[in-house]
Design a protein around this motif. Structure first.
Motif, PDB file in Angstrom:
ATOM      1  N   GLY A   1       0.799  -1.219   0.000  1.00 45.32           N
ATOM      2  CA  GLY A   1       0.000   0.000   0.000  1.00 45.32           C
ATOM      3  C   GLY A   1       0.828   1.263   0.000  1.00 45.32           C
ATOM      4  O   GLY A   1       0.302   2.357  -0.265  1.00 45.32           O
ATOM      5  N   SER A   2       2.122   1.157   0.275  1.00 43.99           N
ATOM      6  CA  SER A   2       2.959   2.356   0.359  1.00 43.99           C
ATOM      7  C   SER A   2       3.882   2.560  -0.839  1.00 43.99           C
ATOM      8  O   SER A   2       4.510   3.610  -0.970  1.00 43.99           O
ATOM      9  CB  SER A   2       3.812   2.291   1.633  1.00 43.99           C
ATOM     10  N   GLY A   3       3.996   1.555  -1.725  1.00 42.02           N
ATOM     11  CA  GLY A   3       4.874   1.714  -2.876  1.00 42.02           C
ATOM     12  C   GLY A   3       5.251   0.393  -3.508  1.00 42.02           C
ATOM     13  O   GLY A   3       4.687  -0.661  -3.171  1.00 42.02           O
ATOM     14  N   VAL A   4       6.208   0.463  -4.432  1.00 37.71           N
ATOM     15  CA  VAL A   4       6.640  -0.737  -5.155  1.00 37.71           C
ATOM     16  C   VAL A   4       8.168  -0.787  -5.183  1.00 37.71           C
ATOM     17  O   VAL A   4       8.848   0.239  -5.050  1.00 37.71           O
ATOM     18  CB  VAL A   4       6.105  -0.751  -6.612  1.00 37.71           C
ATOM     19  N   ALA A   5       8.695  -1.998  -5.368  1.00 44.35           N
ATOM     20  CA  ALA A   5      10.128  -2.192  -5.553  1.00 44.35           C
ATOM     21  C   ALA A   5      10.332  -3.174  -6.696  1.00 44.35           C
ATOM     22  O   ALA A   5       9.749  -4.266  -6.695  1.00 44.35           O
ATOM     23  CB  ALA A   5      10.770  -2.730  -4.279  1.00 44.35           C
TER      24      ALA A   5
ATOM     25  N   LYS B   1      12.945   1.651  -6.505  1.00 45.68           N
ATOM     26  CA  LYS B   1      11.733   1.895  -5.735  1.00 45.68           C
ATOM     27  C   LYS B   1      10.934   3.065  -6.314  1.00 45.68           C
ATOM     28  O   LYS B   1      11.513   4.008  -6.854  1.00 45.68           O
ATOM     29  CB  LYS B   1      12.088   2.162  -4.271  1.00 45.68           C
ATOM     30  N   ALA B   2       9.633   2.957  -6.185  1.00 53.43           N
ATOM     31  CA  ALA B   2       8.762   4.001  -6.733  1.00 53.43           C
ATOM     32  C   ALA B   2       7.410   3.952  -6.024  1.00 53.43           C
ATOM     33  O   ALA B   2       7.127   3.028  -5.255  1.00 53.43           O
ATOM     34  CB  ALA B   2       8.577   3.802  -8.238  1.00 53.43           C
ATOM     35  N   ASP B   3       6.597   4.953  -6.307  1.00 58.11           N
ATOM     36  CA  ASP B   3       5.238   4.961  -5.754  1.00 58.11           C
ATOM     37  C   ASP B   3       4.320   4.001  -6.517  1.00 58.11           C
ATOM     38  O   ASP B   3       3.430   3.386  -5.940  1.00 58.11           O
ATOM     39  CB  ASP B   3       4.651   6.375  -5.818  1.00 58.11           C
ATOM     40  N   TYR B   4       4.545   3.917  -7.850  1.00 56.89           N
ATOM     41  CA  TYR B   4       3.722   3.065  -8.705  1.00 56.89           C
ATOM     42  C   TYR B   4       4.627   2.397  -9.739  1.00 56.89           C
ATOM     43  O   TYR B   4       5.745   2.854  -9.984  1.00 56.89           O
ATOM     44  CB  TYR B   4       2.654   3.875  -9.453  1.00 56.89           C
ATOM     45  N   VAL B   5       4.116   1.342 -10.380  1.00 56.80           N
ATOM     46  CA  VAL B   5       4.845   0.721 -11.486  1.00 56.80           C
ATOM     47  C   VAL B   5       3.850   0.414 -12.605  1.00 56.80           C
ATOM     48  O   VAL B   5       2.691   0.056 -12.347  1.00 56.80           O
ATOM     49  CB  VAL B   5       5.580  -0.567 -11.037  1.00 56.80           C
ATOM     50  N   MET B   6       4.294   0.608 -13.840  1.00 59.47           N
ATOM     51  CA  MET B   6       3.491   0.270 -15.011  1.00 59.47           C
ATOM     52  C   MET B   6       4.166  -0.916 -15.706  1.00 59.47           C
ATOM     53  O   MET B   6       5.322  -0.821 -16.126  1.00 59.47           O
ATOM     54  CB  MET B   6       3.408   1.463 -15.976  1.00 59.47           C
ATOM     55  N   VAL B   7       3.462  -2.024 -15.819  1.00 59.87           N
ATOM     56  CA  VAL B   7       4.010  -3.234 -16.429  1.00 59.87           C
ATOM     57  C   VAL B   7       3.538  -3.296 -17.882  1.00 59.87           C
ATOM     58  O   VAL B   7       2.338  -3.397 -18.149  1.00 59.87           O
ATOM     59  CB  VAL B   7       3.561  -4.498 -15.662  1.00 59.87           C
ATOM     60  N   SER B   8       4.487  -3.226 -18.812  1.00 53.82           N
ATOM     61  CA  SER B   8       4.123  -3.185 -20.237  1.00 53.82           C
ATOM     62  C   SER B   8       4.632  -4.394 -21.008  1.00 53.82           C
ATOM     63  O   SER B   8       4.712  -4.367 -22.231  1.00 53.82           O
ATOM     64  CB  SER B   8       4.672  -1.898 -20.875  1.00 53.82           C
ATOM     65  N   THR B   9       4.971  -5.469 -20.294  1.00 50.23           N
ATOM     66  CA  THR B   9       5.410  -6.673 -20.995  1.00 50.23           C
ATOM     67  C   THR B   9       4.244  -7.285 -21.774  1.00 50.23           C
ATOM     68  O   THR B   9       3.078  -6.958 -21.531  1.00 50.23           O
ATOM     69  CB  THR B   9       5.918  -7.732 -20.002  1.00 50.23           C
ATOM     70  N   SER B  10       4.544  -8.178 -22.683  1.00 51.59           N
ATOM     71  CA  SER B  10       3.504  -8.876 -23.431  1.00 51.59           C
ATOM     72  C   SER B  10       2.714  -9.782 -22.494  1.00 51.59           C
ATOM     73  O   SER B  10       3.179 -10.166 -21.414  1.00 51.59           O
ATOM     74  CB  SER B  10       4.118  -9.714 -24.545  1.00 51.59           C
ATOM     75  N   VAL B  11       1.515 -10.166 -22.935  1.00 45.76           N
ATOM     76  CA  VAL B  11       0.727 -11.101 -22.142  1.00 45.76           C
ATOM     77  C   VAL B  11       1.428 -12.460 -22.096  1.00 45.76           C
ATOM     78  O   VAL B  11       1.288 -13.215 -21.128  1.00 45.76           O
ATOM     79  CB  VAL B  11      -0.718 -11.200 -22.685  1.00 45.76           C
ATOM     80  N   GLY B  12       2.242 -12.754 -23.119  1.00 50.37           N
ATOM     81  CA  GLY B  12       3.020 -13.994 -23.111  1.00 50.37           C
ATOM     82  C   GLY B  12       4.021 -14.017 -21.970  1.00 50.37           C
ATOM     83  O   GLY B  12       4.220 -15.046 -21.312  1.00 50.37           O
TER      84      GLY B  12
ATOM     85  N   VAL C   1       0.234  -1.520  -8.840  1.00 55.94           N
ATOM     86  CA  VAL C   1       0.788  -2.136 -10.052  1.00 55.94           C
ATOM     87  C   VAL C   1      -0.214  -1.941 -11.192  1.00 55.94           C
ATOM     88  O   VAL C   1      -1.350  -2.432 -11.124  1.00 55.94           O
ATOM     89  CB  VAL C   1       1.074  -3.639  -9.847  1.00 55.94           C
ATOM     90  N   TYR C   2       0.217  -1.240 -12.232  1.00 50.41           N
ATOM     91  CA  TYR C   2      -0.632  -0.949 -13.377  1.00 50.41           C
ATOM     92  C   TYR C   2      -0.154  -1.735 -14.588  1.00 50.41           C
ATOM     93  O   TYR C   2       1.014  -2.123 -14.670  1.00 50.41           O
ATOM     94  CB  TYR C   2      -0.641   0.555 -13.674  1.00 50.41           C
ATOM     95  N   PHE C   3      -1.054  -1.954 -15.555  1.00 53.22           N
ATOM     96  CA  PHE C   3      -0.743  -2.787 -16.707  1.00 53.22           C
ATOM     97  C   PHE C   3      -1.110  -2.073 -18.000  1.00 53.22           C
ATOM     98  O   PHE C   3      -2.121  -1.383 -18.082  1.00 53.22           O
ATOM     99  CB  PHE C   3      -1.508  -4.116 -16.618  1.00 53.22           C
TER     100      PHE C   3
END
Length: 403
Positions: free
Chosen positions: A175-179, A189-200, A356-358
């Motif tokens: 709830g406080s961030g991502v690593a 380390k960051a507040d949020y992360v955007m995951v842009s890898t393929s679905v594979g 964690v965003y996608f």
């Protein structure tokens, strides 16, 4: 307008050519040599178009939720009265050209409601262009990156925030961030992360999420398909294939569906290169990735000698076989929307999990599988994240499965 088109055609002025499919009916080769009559092939093509028109009407009547969806093959059976779909070599290769050549998977897998009519063609027209530029299609990515990352005078990205050649292996979130931990044991380390890898990649074990993603998220990831689409380039010491207007594309009507079926010659794009492009997909792609390039080269030459028995077909001098499926950073080429997945699972697929965003082409509402889908979904996903980070609008609403 397709948002990628002005970047390619006006901003970057990448050398490109309209793909000429107009003479296809005159260029369907028999398994043991010779060409099928144009009138016969055109009649089969027209029938395919009629079936697809019927499918579009049927698709429009289905409930938007997707609960009534069916496969393209089921639609073909309803419209064509073929119990097992197209069965003759000509019908199989035309069916392959219409569907597998676009979606990389056969009609028995692909969702009717999400591809008929195909949103990309409906919204932007059905002209297709081939980029034949030394800068490569990646020039689009570098141009977009240069709009928000620091670049030097030559245009190369030099922004220290961009970390290349770092393999992400673990994403810890709370709830406080991502690593984010990489293969070289560095942690970011960051507040949020955007995951842009393929679905594979999401379906593989490359990245571990701690704690694990919830069951509903994992299920939505596993329900989507990561298709495999392989464009094989083959070089010869000389030309032996027909050239000229209406000859750019030709088909091989094998009794083995999808076996080196769709061919393209490059007289206009690469004069005197003596290169042919053959496209395979799905199981053929996976099979070819597991054998040597020399074996693939021998198979291709054997097919060409069957297609052109009156020509002295030489051995190929070079070959390029992409291996998207075997590559751990892709695990396939692009996503395909399979039967059984409706709007509910799609919303789950792109939904954030905490911080964690996608994003990625597989999260594009209408254009999954395409570059413009990846581009537009990136904008959408960034907008969702920004609303949460800056405006505290963090609740992501997913309508019920049958709403």
């Amino acid at each position: 307008m397709n948002p990628i088109w002005p970047l390619v055609n006006s901003t970057l002025k990448l050398r490109n050519f309209r793909s000429d499919f107009d003479g296809l009916a005159e260029n369907v080769y028999k398994e043991k040599g010779g060409i099928y009559g144009r009138a016969y092939v055109q009649k089969r093509l027209d029938r395919l178009d009629e079936v697809e028109e019927g499918g579009a009407k049927l698709s429009a009547k289905l409930r938007p939720s997707g609960q009534d969806d069916m496969s393209i093959l089921a639609m073909q059976r309803l419209n064509n009265h073929m119990p097992n779909g197209p069965a003759s070599p000509v019908d199989m290769i035309l069916d392959y050209f219409k569907h597998d050549y676009e979606f990389a998977e056969p009609p028995r897998v692909t969702s009717l409601q999400n591809v008929v009519p195909l949103a990309t063609f409906r919204d932007f027209g059905d002209d297709v262009y081939f980029v034949a530029d030394q800068r490569g299609y990646e020039a689009v990515v570098h141009h977009l990156a240069g709009q928000y990352l620091k670049a030097d005078k030559s245009g190369d990205i030099v922004d220290p925030r961009l970390q290349l050649n770092k393999v992400v292996r673990e994403i810890s979130h709370s709830g406080s961030g991502v690593a984010v931990k990489t293969e070289d044991d560095k942690v970011y380390k960051a507040d949020y992360v955007m995951v842009s890898t393929s679905v594979g990649v999401l379906q593989s074990d490359l990245i571990q999420f701690k704690p694990r993603l919830p069951a509903w998220k994992i299920l939505s990831i596993y329900q989507f398909d990561m298709a495999v689409y392989t464009k094989i380039f083959v070089k010869f010491p000389r030309k032996f294939w027909p050239e000229g207007k209406g000859r750019e594309f030709f088909l091989y009507a094998s009794s083995r569906r999808g076996y080196y079926g769709v061919w393209q010659e490059f007289e206009a794009q690469y004069p005197d290169a003596n290169v042919l492009l053959v496209t395979v997909t799905d199981e053929e792609s996976r099979r070819i990735e597991q054998q040597s390039d020399n074996q693939t080269k021998a198979e291709i030459v054997e097919v060409l000698r069957s297609m052109f028995p009156g020509e002295d077909v030489p051995d190929a001098t070079d070959i390029l076989v992409p291996r998207w499926w075997s590559n751990r950073f892709y695990r396939g080429t692009f996503s395909n929307w399979p039967i059984g997945v409706n709007r509910y699972e799609y919303d789950q697929l792109r939904s954030p999990v905490g911080r964690v965003y996608f994003t990625g082409e597989h999260t594009s509402e209408h254009y999954n599988g395409y570059v413009h889908g990846a581009y537009l979904s990136g904008i959408d996903s960034a907008d969702i994240l920004i609303k949460c980070a800056q405006k505290r609008m963090c609740k992501y609403h997913i309508p019920g499965k049958f709403d």
